[in-house]
Structure formats: C-alpha cells, structure tokens
Design an enzyme around this catalytic site. Structure first.
Site, short mmCIF file in Angstrom:
data_model
loop_
_atom_site.label_atom_id
_atom_site.label_comp_id
_atom_site.label_asym_id
_atom_site.label_seq_id
_atom_site.Cartn_x
_atom_site.Cartn_y
_atom_site.Cartn_z
N LYS A 105 0.86 -1.19 0.00
CA LYS A 105 0.00 0.00 0.00
C LYS A 105 0.89 1.23 0.00
CE LYS A 105 -4.52 0.72 0.15
NZ LYS A 105 -5.59 -0.19 -0.31
P1 NAD Z 1 -13.19 7.53 -2.68
O1 NAD Z 1 -12.18 8.57 -2.41
O2 NAD Z 1 -13.66 7.37 -4.09
O3 NAD Z 1 -14.49 7.76 -1.76
C1 NAD Z 1 -14.44 7.93 -0.39
C2 NAD Z 1 -15.82 8.40 0.06
O4 NAD Z 1 -15.86 8.46 1.48
C3 NAD Z 1 -16.22 9.78 -0.44
O5 NAD Z 1 -17.58 9.78 -0.78
C4 NAD Z 1 -16.02 10.67 0.78
O6 NAD Z 1 -16.86 11.81 0.78
C5 NAD Z 1 -16.41 9.71 1.87
N1 NAD Z 1 -15.86 10.08 3.18
C6 NAD Z 1 -14.66 10.61 3.48
N2 NAD Z 1 -14.57 10.86 4.81
C7 NAD Z 1 -15.75 10.44 5.35
C8 NAD Z 1 -16.27 10.42 6.66
N3 NAD Z 1 -15.56 10.88 7.68
N4 NAD Z 1 -17.53 9.94 6.83
C9 NAD Z 1 -18.24 9.47 5.79
N5 NAD Z 1 -17.80 9.48 4.52
C10 NAD Z 1 -16.58 9.96 4.31
O7 NAD Z 1 -12.59 6.17 -2.09
P2 NAD Z 1 -12.99 4.68 -2.47
O8 NAD Z 1 -12.05 4.21 -3.52
O9 NAD Z 1 -14.44 4.58 -2.69
O10 NAD Z 1 -12.57 3.93 -1.13
C11 NAD Z 1 -13.46 3.85 -0.01
C12 NAD Z 1 -12.99 2.72 0.88
O11 NAD Z 1 -12.98 1.50 0.13
C13 NAD Z 1 -11.58 2.84 1.44
O12 NAD Z 1 -11.53 2.23 2.71
C14 NAD Z 1 -10.75 2.03 0.46
O13 NAD Z 1 -9.54 1.59 1.04
C15 NAD Z 1 -11.70 0.91 0.20
N6 NAD Z 1 -11.46 0.16 -1.03
C16 NAD Z 1 -11.46 0.77 -2.25
C17 NAD Z 1 -11.27 0.01 -3.39
C18 NAD Z 1 -11.38 0.61 -4.76
O14 NAD Z 1 -11.33 -0.15 -5.74
N7 NAD Z 1 -11.53 1.91 -4.91
C19 NAD Z 1 -11.02 -1.37 -3.30
C20 NAD Z 1 -11.02 -1.97 -2.03
C21 NAD Z 1 -11.25 -1.18 -0.91
#
Ligand code: NAD
Length: 416
Positions: A105
């Site tokens: 990561k």
């Molecule tokens: P992203 O940046 O696209 O979205 C994050 C979202 O969370 C946004 O809508 C933001 O407004 C919201 N957010 C931020 N702080 C917040 C808070 N305090 N309370 C509520 N909402 C809040 O990120 P993503 O890619 O969707 O990732 C989200 C989660 O999923 C992370 O934990 C990431 O590690 C995990 N994840 C992502 C992927 C992927 O393919 N993108 C894969 C596996 C896991």
C-alpha cells in the site's frame, strides 16, 4: 474514545488467528511484520510559485505468494502505521480470493481537495519517481485508493515509462482504458460487494428484492455499490452519505440522481425530497444491508450494539473495530469482512495486469463472469470455514489467508 491504531489492529488479528492455527512464533512474527517500507519526503512546485514539502510511503507487506499489489491513498490522515495495516490487509485479501499477489500500500499526506489538478499531477509524478525504485510490473503494482483515481494512475504509468524509456502499462492498475486499463475496473470492487451480499442473503434465506440498503461513503466503492444494488438486484437504497453527511429517504433513493446532485453541489446533502442525516445516524438506521464504504473504525463496540442491519458488507478497509466483531457475531448479524467483501477491486486489477502483460484484452462479459466465479467461490469457501469452525467470517477469512501464506513460505523456504 480514540480510534484504535490500524496497524495494532491488523497485528492483533494475525496474532489471534496465528495462535488458533498453531503457527510457529517466528511465522506469526513474520506474517505480522511488513517486509519492506519506504518513506519519502519531497518538494512540489505549487501554483502560487512556492515550493511545499510532502511526505509519502510505500509499504510492501509480503511477496511470498507473488508480486506486491495495493492502492495509493491521498489523505491528510495518512500515516506510516495506516499504510502498514492497509498493506497487510492486501496480503490477506489476495489470499482470500486466491490471486497470485502479496500485499502493498502507499499514501501521501496531503489534502487533495485543496490542490489544483496541476499541483496533484506534479505531486503524483514526483512521488511516483521517488517510489519507482521499488515498484514495477513484476515487483509491486499500485492502484487507486481513497482520493486517487484513473488519472492518478495514468500519471504514475507515464512517469515510470519515461524513466525506463518504453511504455509499461502493467506497472499500475485502475488506468484509463485507452492506455491499458481493463473494462469493468471502475465498478469492480462494488460489483464484488454485490456478489457477496447476494451470497450472504442466499445462505440467510433473505430476499434482496426491495431490501433496504444504507451505504456510507459515496465515492468509487459506495456509489457503484448503491447503483448496482439498486439497478441489478432491485434493492431499495434508503440512505447514502459522504464526508459532509448523509441523506435518508424511506421510499428509496435513485443513486444515479443522487450522483448528479453530488456532482452539481459537491455533496449528497440537501438532496430534494430526502432528509439530511449524520454519518453516525446512517450506520444505525433500520435497514437490511449496511455497506460501510468510507473510512476505518466507524463501527465501534457500542455502535455494533445498535446496528439493525442483518448483513454488513465491508466495502471500506477496516471499518469495524476489533471489539465490535464479537458483538455483531453474537447478535446474528452477518459481517462480510473487508478482505473478502471488497476483494473484487484487486481481482479485476489482477485481470487488468494479466491483460497488460499479454497485450490481449477481454470483453466486459468475460470480466463479469470471471469476477463472479472468484467472488462466489471465495464466499462459499470462507463461509464454509466459518460454519465448520463456528467462528465469524473475519476469523475464517484470516484462517484461510494466514494458512495460504504460511504454506507458500514453507514451500519456498527461508532464504538463504
Ligand atoms: P473515494 O475517495 O472514491 O471515496 C471515499 C468516500 O468516502 C467519499 O464519498 C467521501 O466523501 C467519503 N468520506 C470521506 N470521509 C468520510 C467520513 N468521515 N464519513 C463518511 N464518509 C466519508 O474512495 P474509495 O475508492 O471509494 O474507497 C473507499 C474505501 O474503500 C476505502 O476504505 C478504500 O480503502 C476501500 N477500497 C477501495 C477500493 C477501490 O477499488 N476503490 C477497493 C477496495 C477497498
């Protein structure tokens, strides 16, 4: 109460399950310790003519089962310990779905919302150059994570390619299709979340048509999860949220319209006809399926006591604090752990990498079919272990993963 340190949490899981599996002490030590860590501090030219220093990290937890794989996060709260935990989770996630990678990561401490596109590009290119000594298509392959996207990956791919003198699409995944990205990558994590929710509903004998869903976070994972559950499964999405708060409508929201509203107004808040709620209220809503898809540690032991959902599918990494697992298990709530629930992203990243290495690209139907096969069989396997050993699904997923990595290490042997 202060949220637990994610690295301590990740290590605790390994110790607990390592002991359950009767692994040697040195093996547990090895599994709970990242193999390689790079910290970098570097300057970036800002638009106003000043130069600012940034700090970033790339941590490779394990390359025992294959090259390292994992996203890059841009967030003010990025820390070395957070990146270590996320890298470790990637190792277990790849083992859960049986794809030949170890975990890594990366992250940069920054506030991307306060930076221009030019500043983000210069910061990304400099960070990519700094970590280029340990990344590569056969070594360590970054991907998007919180507040990074396909454009970020395009800049990293270009920076790396300029360094070696020829295009290397396989150095990152989650790229735009035009430069070697895969069809279906944008929605892959959420499609995987949808498949495992369908499996969990099947074993619980629950009908998902009309089931009430609440999704925390409306970024890549949350938005596509809400959309797919609404469009393809017929669920009623009653609440979604972002960093500014959430919205609730008992009659159900149309995720596509909510996205249009978010694009126009910067947040899901104040969506016409819906009630504004807090992120805390969303987690405890009366619903059937809860998808935490934002950040870590949002479900504490106390919150777990008040959750009403029957299925919790962890779209985000580490949303549940360790003490909360037992509460959910005792209350009969099915928690599909992050290392299984959100593994669709890394699975399609793997498909993208395979396509890049072969320069031969698949159709969207092939992607969906292969993703479904992998997610469903991983769910069946982990659910089977949980039933057999009478443990929660997180413990079962860790049992499977730790055993896989330990076995691979035994076969490879300790060098020299
Ligand atoms: P992203 O940046 O696209 O979205 C994050 C979202 O969370 C946004 O809508 C933001 O407004 C919201 N957010 C931020 N702080 C917040 C808070 N305090 N309370 C509520 N909402 C809040 O990120 P993503 O890619 O969707 O990732 C989200 C989660 O999923 C992370 O934990 C990431 O590690 C995990 N994840 C992502 C992927 C992927 O393919 N993108 C894969 C596996 C896991």
């Amino acid at each position: 109460m202060e949220a637990p340190d994610p690295y301590a949490t990740a290590q605790k899981h390994v110790e607990r399950v390592g002991n359950l599996l009767d692994l040697n002490e040195w093996m547990i030590d090895l599994l709970k310790t990242p193999h390689r860590e790079l910290s970098v501090n570097f300057p970036v030219k800002m638009d106003d003519g000043t130069v600012r220093m940034f700090s970033g990290y790339r941590v490779q937890h394990s390359s025992v089962r294959g090259p390292c794989k994992g996203g890059i996060r841009y967030h003010p709260n990025v820390s070395l310990n957070e990146v270590r935990a996320l890298a470790m989770w990637m190792t277990w996630k790849c083992a859960v779905v049986g794809i030949p990678y170890g975990g890594a990561k990366g992250g940069v401490i920054c506030d991307p919302k306060k930076m221009s596109k030019g500043e983000l590009e210069r910061m990304t290119r400099r960070f990519a150059s700094e970590i280029s000594i340990i990344i590569g298509p056969l070594q360590d392959i970054p991907a998007p994570d919180v507040y990074t996207d396909s454009q970020t990956m395009a800049w990293i791919m270009d920076t790396y390619s300029m360094g070696v003198g020829y295009p290397v699409p396989g150095v990152v995944t989650g790229k735009p299709i035009e430069i070697g990205g895969s069809k279906g990558r944008d929605e892959a994590t959420s499609r995987g979340v949808m498949y495992v929710i369908q499996e969990a509903a099947r074993v619980k004998g629950m009908d998902l048509k009309g089931a009430r869903v609440a999704v925390q976070g409306f970024g890549n994972v949350g938005w596509h999860a809400a959309r797919l559950l609404h469009q393809e499964v017929g669920c009623q999405v009653i609440a979604v949220s972002d960093s500014q708060g959430g919205i609730f409508d008992v009659k159900g929201l149309d995720p596509v319209k909510v996205m249009e509203h978010k694009k126009a107004n910067g947040s899901v808040r104040n969506f016409p006809g819906a009630m504004n709620i807090s992120n805390e209220e969303l987690i405890e809503l009366d619903c059937d399926v809860l998808v935490p898809a934002a950040l870590e540690n949002v479900i504490s032991q106390e919150v777990a006591e008040r959750i009403k959902a029957k299925i919790v599918a962890e779209g985000a990494n580490g949303p549940t604090q360790p003490d909360a697992d037992a509460v959910l298990f005792d209350r009969g709530i099915t928690l599909i752990p992050d290392i299984l629930a959100n593994a669709g992203g890394v699975t399609v990243s793997y498909f993208e990498w395979v396509q890049d290495l072969q320069s031969f690209f698949w159709t969207i139907d092939e992607i969906k079919l292969r993703l479904k096969e992998i997610m469903v069989s991983a769910f069946v396997n982990i659910h089977g272990i949980a039933q057999e050993k009478k443990v929660d699904m997180r413990t079962a997923a860790y049992m499977h993963s730790l055993r896989s990595v330990a076995r691979a290490l035994e076969l490879r042997g300790v060098f020299p």
